[in-house]
Structures are given as C-alpha cells and as structure tokens.
Design a protein around this motif. Structure first.
Motif, mmCIF file in Angstrom:
data_model
loop_
_atom_site.group_PDB
_atom_site.id
_atom_site.type_symbol
_atom_site.label_atom_id
_atom_site.label_comp_id
_atom_site.label_asym_id
_atom_site.label_seq_id
_atom_site.Cartn_x
_atom_site.Cartn_y
_atom_site.Cartn_z
ATOM 1 N N ASN A 181 3.974 3.910 -1.306
ATOM 2 C CA ASN A 181 4.695 4.410 -2.477
ATOM 3 C C ASN A 181 6.178 4.584 -2.152
ATOM 4 O O ASN A 181 6.546 4.664 -0.966
ATOM 5 C CB ASN A 181 4.104 5.745 -2.919
ATOM 6 C CG ASN A 181 2.671 5.627 -3.379
ATOM 7 O OD1 ASN A 181 2.246 4.575 -3.868
ATOM 8 N ND2 ASN A 181 1.892 6.699 -3.221
ATOM 9 N N ASN A 232 2.014 15.008 -0.142
ATOM 10 C CA ASN A 232 0.994 13.976 0.080
ATOM 11 C C ASN A 232 1.661 12.613 0.236
ATOM 12 O O ASN A 232 1.657 11.785 -0.679
ATOM 13 C CB ASN A 232 -0.014 13.972 -1.067
ATOM 14 C CG ASN A 232 -1.235 13.110 -0.749
ATOM 15 O OD1 ASN A 232 -1.450 12.722 0.390
ATOM 16 N ND2 ASN A 232 -2.019 12.814 -1.764
ATOM 17 N N ARG A 257 -4.185 9.505 2.416
ATOM 18 C CA ARG A 257 -3.890 10.345 1.248
ATOM 19 C C ARG A 257 -5.054 11.271 0.911
ATOM 20 O O ARG A 257 -4.856 12.345 0.333
ATOM 21 C CB ARG A 257 -3.555 9.462 0.043
ATOM 22 C CG ARG A 257 -2.286 8.651 0.217
ATOM 23 C CD ARG A 257 -1.896 7.943 -1.064
ATOM 24 N NE ARG A 257 -1.125 6.746 -0.781
ATOM 25 C CZ ARG A 257 0.152 6.724 -0.443
ATOM 26 N NH1 ARG A 257 0.810 7.861 -0.321
ATOM 27 N NH2 ARG A 257 0.770 5.588 -0.195
ATOM 28 N N ALA A 258 -6.262 10.861 1.297
ATOM 29 C CA ALA A 258 -7.444 11.682 1.050
ATOM 30 C C ALA A 258 -7.621 12.775 2.099
ATOM 31 O O ALA A 258 -8.559 13.569 2.021
ATOM 32 C CB ALA A 258 -8.688 10.809 0.994
ATOM 33 N N ALA A 291 0.808 -1.223 0.000
ATOM 34 C CA ALA A 291 0.000 0.000 0.000
ATOM 35 C C ALA A 291 0.837 1.267 0.000
ATOM 36 O O ALA A 291 0.284 2.367 -0.072
ATOM 37 C CB ALA A 291 -0.915 -0.001 1.230
ATOM 38 N N ARG A 343 -4.235 -0.916 2.310
ATOM 39 C CA ARG A 343 -4.629 -0.064 1.183
ATOM 40 C C ARG A 343 -5.788 0.851 1.579
ATOM 41 O O ARG A 343 -5.802 2.044 1.224
ATOM 42 C CB ARG A 343 -5.011 -0.925 -0.022
ATOM 43 C CG ARG A 343 -3.820 -1.576 -0.708
ATOM 44 C CD ARG A 343 -4.217 -2.225 -2.025
ATOM 45 N NE ARG A 343 -3.086 -2.862 -2.672
ATOM 46 C CZ ARG A 343 -2.195 -2.233 -3.435
ATOM 47 N NH1 ARG A 343 -2.311 -0.918 -3.634
ATOM 48 N NH2 ARG A 343 -1.196 -2.891 -4.002
ATOM 49 N N LYS A 344 -6.738 0.322 2.291
ATOM 50 C CA LYS A 344 -7.873 1.126 2.755
ATOM 51 C C LYS A 344 -7.386 2.260 3.652
ATOM 52 O O LYS A 344 -7.802 3.423 3.499
ATOM 53 C CB LYS A 344 -8.850 0.230 3.505
ATOM 54 C CG LYS A 344 -10.018 0.959 4.148
ATOM 55 C CD LYS A 344 -10.867 -0.017 4.959
ATOM 56 C CE LYS A 344 -11.930 0.705 5.772
ATOM 57 N NZ LYS A 344 -12.679 -0.229 6.647
ATOM 58 N N ASP A 369 -5.223 4.856 1.636
ATOM 59 C CA ASP A 369 -6.082 5.691 0.786
ATOM 60 C C ASP A 369 -6.762 6.777 1.614
ATOM 61 O O ASP A 369 -6.882 7.931 1.173
ATOM 62 C CB ASP A 369 -7.139 4.831 0.096
ATOM 63 C CG ASP A 369 -6.564 3.983 -1.037
ATOM 64 O OD1 ASP A 369 -5.412 4.232 -1.433
ATOM 65 O OD2 ASP A 369 -7.274 3.064 -1.500
ATOM 66 N N ALA A 370 -7.212 6.412 2.812
ATOM 67 C CA ALA A 370 -7.866 7.392 3.686
ATOM 68 C C ALA A 370 -6.893 8.490 4.102
ATOM 69 O O ALA A 370 -7.244 9.678 4.134
ATOM 70 C CB ALA A 370 -8.437 6.693 4.922
#
Length: 335
Positions: free
Chosen positions: A64, A144, A233-234, A62, A226-227, A230-231
């Motif tokens: 980068n 980010n 990064r959002a 998850a 990943r969940k 993603d949260a």
C-alpha cells in the motif's frame, strides 16, 4: 516453489498490462543508463537490475502507499516500481538537483520520503536493521503497515541479517523480508561461500514462515507477496521470501565477470521474465501484439523525456553543497 499455475492472482487485461509495462520500463531504463554511463553522463558506481525486474514489480503489487520500502544499491527498478517519477530517478542518476535525492545520492541512494521509499543502501545487509526499526515504530504506534526490505543472498553472510531476523521474529514485527537470490552476491557463487545455501532455512531457524519463489515469474512473485503481506497485516509477524532470480549483466560496470561462464548466462536468459510473461499473455489471449507495441512506444517516450529533463536540469549550487552536511554556523555549541 510458487508457479504461475499455482498463483491466485486475478489477472485482468489492465493488470497484466500494468505488470508488463513496469517491467519494460525498468528494463529500458537500465539499458539506457548503461549507454549514458559509457557516455560519461552518469558517474560513480552503477549496478543494473536487468533480469530481475519481476521481483520488484511483483512485490510492489502487494504493498500500500503507506507501507515502507527499503532496498539495496541495485534499486533503480524498485524505485520505478514504487512509483517514483522516471524523470526524477534519471535526474538523480545524473547527479542533478532535480533528482529524487537532490543529486546527492546518485545510483545507489535513491530516496523519496513522500512515497516511503527509504533507499537505496550501499552497505550489504545495511537495510535490514533499518527495516526492523521502521517496523518497530509502526507496531509501537499501532499502525497496520508493512515494511518491505529487499536484499541479496550475499546479505545472509552478514551479522545484520541474523540479528534483524531474530529481533523481527522475537518482537513479531510487520516486516516482509525479500531475498533476491541471484546466486553470486558480488562475484562469488553462493555454494563457495555458504555452508547452507537455502536462505529460507536461515529464516525458518528464526521462526519465520519462508517461501522459495520463482523470481523470473512476475505472477508467482506477486502471488507470494500478496500472501505474505496479508499474513503480516493479519498480525502473524514477519514473513520471508527467497526469490530465485538472475542478473543478466555484470555486478557493476567495473565487473569483468570472470566468475561465471557465458553458457550459464545464456541458459538463464531463456527464462527472461519479460518475454516469458508477454508470450504467456498472448498464448492465453489476454493481450495482443498491438498492446505490447503500444507499451514499448510509451516506455520509449517516457525515458526519452526523462533523459531530456535530466540533461536540462540544474546542478546543485556550490553555495548549497554543505547544506544538511554541517550544522549552521550560527547555532553555536551544543550542550
């Protein structure tokens, strides 16, 4: 608790083989390290990651390349999953100058700034405030990024744990806290040391979304990571994972393991993340035995090459031993 059937990870054959190979690389690396330690090729402390491989491998999927990773003293698996070269990690285990920390860190202090792998921290909970600082810098610079911090459940008894979660929540910092709960910290069962044994409850008390995950299931770990990433990064702020896992070997090579019985270890080994995953992949027809055999051969060859590299590598010259320890003599007094 997240299960394989509940995950939304798309498993192609290529991705499945990547996950399996990374877990096998960590397992075989650790097994060889145990042998090399007995042969006195590796010195000092040695904390093996055998049994917990699904956690490092799953979470790293998850992240980068420009995200940051901080880990504990049981970090060989995290380093390999992050992509540090096997030969450099092995050379570090040997204390050689070609190692990822120039041989100065050894088993507990693997470091690679270029890959944003910031240790390897020997102090229990020591990485948590560092992770908060890295994440704060990213937020102030409007980058980010995710800062991922691995730690064990023993950290929940330390003040740094509570201070770090509080500040991360208060300042809405982009931190993914990953608690690898193997049940025993160093050698004390969690229920004998903590009034609240659900680590997620601590996290929720500071306002962090927290999820309990099956840490013996690499697909479940990846899905949860990943969940959470993603949260973050959002812009949702810090996230918390409590991965229920188990170490099959002793806390360290000096541990007599008097605090747990063999029947418990045998029971947990039935949940071994590697055969569990490989058997499932074969059951659903995604991979076949020849794929697994090829991975085993390539992993064995990679580790053999890494050991040969570490054996042949040079020790740091005696003249350089004070480098980066003391200020150069010609600098003069400060101030």
């Amino acid at each position: 608790m997240t299960k394989v059937a509940d995950s939304k990870v798309h498993l192609s054959r290529e991705h499945a083989l990547t996950l399996l190979r990374q877990m096998l690389l960590i397992r075989r690396f650790e097994e060889r390290c145990a042998e090399l330690y007995s042969a006195q090729k590796i010195r000092g402390f040695l904390h093996l990651y055998v049994g917990q491989e699904a956690n490092a491998v799953g979470v790293m999927q998850a992240l980068n390349p420009d995200d940051a990773v901080l880990a504990t003293y049981r970090e060989h698996g995290h380093a390999l999953a992050r992509g540090l070269p096997t030969r450099e990690v092995m050379a570090e285990m040997f204390g050689k100058a070609a190692g990822s920390s120039r041989g100065r860190g050894g088993s507990m202090h693997i470091f690679d700034c270029g890959r944003r792998f910031f240790g390897g921290n020997a102090i229990v909970a020591g990485a948590l405030p560092l992770a908060v600082g890295v994440a704060l810098a990213d937020k102030m610079q409007k980058r980010n990024r995710v800062t991922c911090c691995f730690f064990g459940e023993g950290a929940a008894a330390e003040g740094e744990f509570h201070e770090s979660l509080n500040l991360a929540s208060l300042w809405k910092l982009p931190v993914l806290f990953v608690c690898e709960n193997n049940g025993y910290a160093m050698g004390t069962a969690l229920e004998r040391s903590e009034a609240v044994v659900e680590i997620t409850k601590h996290a929720r008390s500071y306002g962090l979304p927290a999820e309990e995950v099956d840490g013996m299931d690499v697909v479940a770990v990846e899905a949860a990571a990943r969940k959470a990433a993603d949260a973050i990064r959002a812009g949702s702020g810090p996230q918390f994972m409590e991965n229920k896992t188990y170490r099959f070997r002793a806390h360290s090579m000096f541990d007599a393991e008097l605090y747990r019985n063999k029947a418990e270890v045998v029971a947990w080994k039935k949940k071994d993340p590697i055969p569990r995953f490989s058997n499932w992949l074969q059951e659903i027809g995604l991979v076949h035995s020849e794929h697994i055999d090829e991975i085993e051969r390539s992993v064995e060859a990679e580790i053999d090459e890494a050991i040969a590299f570490a054996e042949a590598a040079e020790w740091e010259p005696v003249a350089d031993l004070t480098r980066d320890v003391y200020s150069p003599a010609d600098r003069g007094p400060v101030g």
